[in-house]
Design an enzyme around this catalytic site. Structure first.
Site, PDB file in Angstrom:
ATOM      1  N   ALA A  14       3.319   3.277  -5.998  1.00 28.22           N
ATOM      2  CA  ALA A  14       4.437   3.472  -6.924  1.00 28.22           C
ATOM      3  C   ALA A  14       4.720   2.219  -7.743  1.00 28.22           C
ATOM      4  CB  ALA A  14       5.698   3.892  -6.149  1.00 28.22           C
ATOM      5  N   SER A  41      -8.978   4.943  -2.475  1.00 23.78           N
ATOM      6  CA  SER A  41      -8.602   5.102  -3.888  1.00 23.78           C
ATOM      7  C   SER A  41      -9.730   4.752  -4.839  1.00 23.78           C
ATOM      8  CB  SER A  41      -7.388   4.221  -4.210  1.00 23.78           C
ATOM      9  OG  SER A  41      -6.248   4.668  -3.517  1.00 23.78           O
ATOM     10  N   CYS A 129      14.130  -5.522  -3.460  1.00 20.35           N
ATOM     11  CA  CYS A 129      14.689  -4.806  -4.613  1.00 20.35           C
ATOM     12  C   CYS A 129      16.211  -4.880  -4.664  1.00 20.35           C
ATOM     13  CB  CYS A 129      14.230  -3.349  -4.598  1.00 20.35           C
ATOM     14  SG  CYS A 129      14.512  -2.508  -3.014  1.00 20.35           S
ATOM     15  N   SER A 159      12.855   5.854  -3.771  1.00 15.74           N
ATOM     16  CA  SER A 159      11.789   5.049  -4.368  1.00 15.74           C
ATOM     17  C   SER A 159      11.587   3.737  -3.639  1.00 15.74           C
ATOM     18  CB  SER A 159      12.088   4.779  -5.847  1.00 15.74           C
ATOM     19  OG  SER A 159      13.272   4.014  -5.998  1.00 15.74           O
ATOM     20  N   HIS A 242      18.579   2.084  -7.363  1.00 19.51           N
ATOM     21  CA  HIS A 242      19.551   1.763  -6.326  1.00 19.51           C
ATOM     22  C   HIS A 242      20.909   1.484  -6.966  1.00 19.51           C
ATOM     23  CE1 HIS A 242      16.262   1.674  -3.678  1.00 19.51           C
ATOM     24  NE2 HIS A 242      16.159   0.380  -3.417  1.00 19.51           N
ATOM     25  N   GLN A 315      14.986   0.545  -8.996  1.00 22.89           N
ATOM     26  CA  GLN A 315      14.320  -0.170  -7.910  1.00 22.89           C
ATOM     27  C   GLN A 315      12.862  -0.466  -8.244  1.00 22.89           C
ATOM     28  OE1 GLN A 315      11.789   1.376  -5.870  1.00 22.89           O
ATOM     29  NE2 GLN A 315      11.465  -0.525  -4.745  1.00 22.89           N
TER      30      GLN A 315
END
Length: 340
Positions: A14, A41, A129, A159, A242, A315
């Site tokens: 993310a 990946s 964060c 998140s 957030h 965030q």
């Protein structure tokens, strides 16, 4: 800025994906780009400036020729591969908790303590964060009136736990609406239509890991090792961004009007404070914005030197990817300009 050879570790996660988007959004001068991730990946591609870039396996040899390496693959991977990136001559901007409290590693929010970048030894830590959003919001107040104490309750989105946690929230909402049994794999409790204490271990002092990070990291960034901070971190059913309810005790009185004026001019802050319309910071509006939204500014009626405010910040952006790219922008400035 000078063109940089860039690597992103954890490119498919993310935060990694957001770093890629922010680099493009900011027109960052990327000379070359290397996307690194786990073997599962490899073979995927990610688009950057209209071109597909392959994802390569993260190895110690992958950092040859890299100027700036963004790490967003967790503390274990950072501890394992950051030495190799440093040895190859790259400057590491690390999003994990691995090096944040290392006295030799600067912990930086560019709006707060950019001067600490001058002392990096090849590694710069990105704050937690919650701490990054909090620091950006209250630093201008601290400069004006001095902060004696911070009490903060956080409302932390899915998140913060990554892409799989965001997916879990969406899946649980769909299952609830369809009358199906709600499953969970990422969080210890149901996140849809619920909230719970942040899902990290409770320490001996009674505070969980997230709360202790806020305490320690704020003190380090503000260069105030004994600053009293009382955080309560809560996970809420919000996809991203957030929010924080903050009560400040200041060295001297600061009126809400003075605080609004200060925050309206502060870098990295967007004033969202309209009592007549009952319109204040919301995670829905802060999502996707590089700035931290600050509002609901009012006196603490129990303390003549008290000030209360509410903030919301993305965030994945100010709490992670954007702050990391801001650091890279500082690093990419010509040395003469950076020294001014």
């Amino acid at each position: 800025m000078n063109a940089q050879n860039i690597a992103i570790v954890g490119a498919t996660g993310a935060v990694g994906v957001e770093i890629l988007r922010v680099l493009e959004r900011r027109n960052f001068p990327v000379a070359s780009l290397r996307l690194l991730a786990s073997p599962r990946s490899v073979g995927k591609t990610l688009e950057f400036r209209g071109k597909a870039h392959p994802v390569e396996e993260l190895t110690a040899a992958a950092f040859k020729g890299i100027d700036i390496a963004f790490f967003s693959a967790g503390a274990t991977r950072s501890r394992e591969f950051v030495p190799a990136a440093k040895a190859a001559g790259a400057v590491v901007v690390d999003n994990s908790s691995a090096f944040r409290m290392d006295p030799a590693v600067p912990l930086v929010v560019p709006e707060v303590n950019p001067g600490d970048l001058a002392h990096h030894g090849g590694v710069i830590a990105n704050p937690n964060c919650t701490a990054a959003i909090l620091a950006t919001a209250v630093w201008p107040i601290h400069q004006a009136a001095g902060i004696r104490k911070i009490v903060v309750a956080t409302y932390q989105s899915a998140s913060g736990a990554g892409a799989q946690a965001m997916q879990e929230l969406e899946d649980q909402v769909r299952d609830y609406a369809a009358g199906r049994q709600i499953g969970r794999k990422v969080f210890p409790h149901q996140i849809a239509f619920n909230l719970f204490s942040h899902n990290t271990r409770i320490g001996e002092n009674g505070y969980n890991e997230e709360e202790n990070k806020v305490i320690e990291e704020m003190r380090k960034m503000f260069h105030m090792p004994h600053l009293p901070i009382v955080p309560t971190c809560i996970r809420v059913p919000v996809l991203r961004a957030h929010s924080e309810a903050i009560t400040l005790e200041l060295d001297k009185p600061l009126s809400p009007a003075e605080a609004r004026d200060i925050l309206a001019r502060a870098p990295g802050v967007k004033l969202v404070d309209d009592p007549a319309a009952n319109h204040f910071p919301m995670p829905l509006e802060a999502s996707g914005d590089l700035d931290v939204h600050v509002g609901r500014i009012r006196r603490d009626l129990s303390n003549p030197n008290g000030l209360v405010l509410f903030v919301a910040g993305d965030q994945l952006l100010k709490g992670a990817a954007w702050n990391a790219v801001q650091i890279a922008e500082e690093l990419a400035k010509p040395k003469a300009m950076a020294a001014e």
